[in-house]
Design an enzyme around this catalytic site. Structure first.
Site, PDB file in Angstrom:
ATOM      1  CD  GLU A 114      40.034  51.904   9.839  1.00  0.00           C
ATOM      2  OE1 GLU A 114      38.877  52.324   9.958  1.00  0.00           O
ATOM      3  OE2 GLU A 114      40.286  50.732   9.487  1.00  0.00           O
ATOM      4  CD  GLU A 134      38.999  51.481   4.391  1.00  0.00           C
ATOM      5  OE1 GLU A 134      39.565  51.176   5.458  1.00  0.00           O
ATOM      6  OE2 GLU A 134      39.214  52.555   3.791  1.00  0.00           O
TER       7      GLU A 134
END
Length: 258
Positions: A114, A134
């Protein structure tokens, strides 16, 4: 910056932001996020800096958010202090006035990918792995992995990482448009610096304006970019000088549209 967790240095017209928590593969916690935010302030204020490189010290670029830092938070604190604050820091990186290049000399996973996605360009070494793992521990990407990453890499590519659990090697990531260049191990910084040098040769104001306009088209920002471009134009006019001079002398301005 906070215990030198993140540093900002200059090399001519190049700015270098370095994550310095190598013992944790540069995993991000709240002090690191604060230090990264301070580095953004330093880069934005550095008048002579035309391109910014984002690097990670040691073997990893960034392994993402430090699980130990957020796993004990309450749901409310996790939402506000972790997700929302991290989002603001990453958004700030995406909106730096200078072009940015992520130097992926190590893996970029979860929040690390990210972070790289918030840069304009990404140079990866051949051994690097990229992905959004995640959901394997029961959480979701929270720092724009389902938003900015989709805009920049495409929804299906992000699905494959965030839902399908795929982790891509650098060559696969290049084919998918996740990274822009792939180089041999140990060569990412040299390649990124050479690329930055070519960008720095271009008109700095035009380059900053082009970045802003692309950000508007991409949905990265709209209101601030529009006002910044318009204000920059107005600042170059004779009308602004006439207005300011009249304000200082308490007289009526004589505007000329010059």
């Amino acid at each position: 910056m906070s215990e030198r967790l993140v540093t900002f240095e200059t090399d001519g017209d190049l700015g270098i932001v370095t994550l310095r928590r190598p013992e944790k593969f540069n995993a991000l916690d709240i002090p690191m996020l604060r230090a990264l935010d301070a580095a953004h302030d330093a880069a934005e204020a550095a008048d002579g800096v035309r391109v910014v490189l984002l690097c990670g010290e040691g073997k990893g670029f960034c392994s993402g958010g430090d699980v130990e830092a957020w796993s004990q938070m309450s749901a409310a604190d996790f939402q506000v202090q972790w997700v929302r604050y991290g989002h603001r820091v990453f958004d700030r990186l995406a909106r730096l006035r200078q072009p940015t290049i992520a130097v992926l000399s190590g893996h970029a996973l979860g929040g690390g990918l990210e972070l790289a996605a918030a840069c304009d360009f990404r140079v990866a070494e051949a051994h690097v792995k990229l992905g959004f793992p995640e959901t394997s521990i029961g959480v979701v990407p929270g720092w724009s992995g389902t938003q900015r990453a989709v805009r920049r890499f495409g929804a299906q590519t992000v699905r494959r990482m965030a839902i399908g659990g795929e982790v891509f090697m650098a060559a696969e990531a290049l084919a998918l448009g996740i990274v822009d260049r792939v180089v041999d191990t140990g060569k990412a910084f040299t390649e990124a610096k050479a690329w930055a040098g070519k960008i720095a040769e271009r008109g700095p104001l035009a380059t900053e304006a082009a970045k802003l306009m692309i950000a508007v088209a991409e949905g990265e920002e709209s209101a601030a970019a529009t006002e910044a471009l318009a204000s920059g134009f107005i600042a170059l006019t004779g009308d602004l000088k006439a207005g300011v001079d009249a304000f200082k002398t308490k007289q009526k301005p004589a505007f000329s549209r010059s």
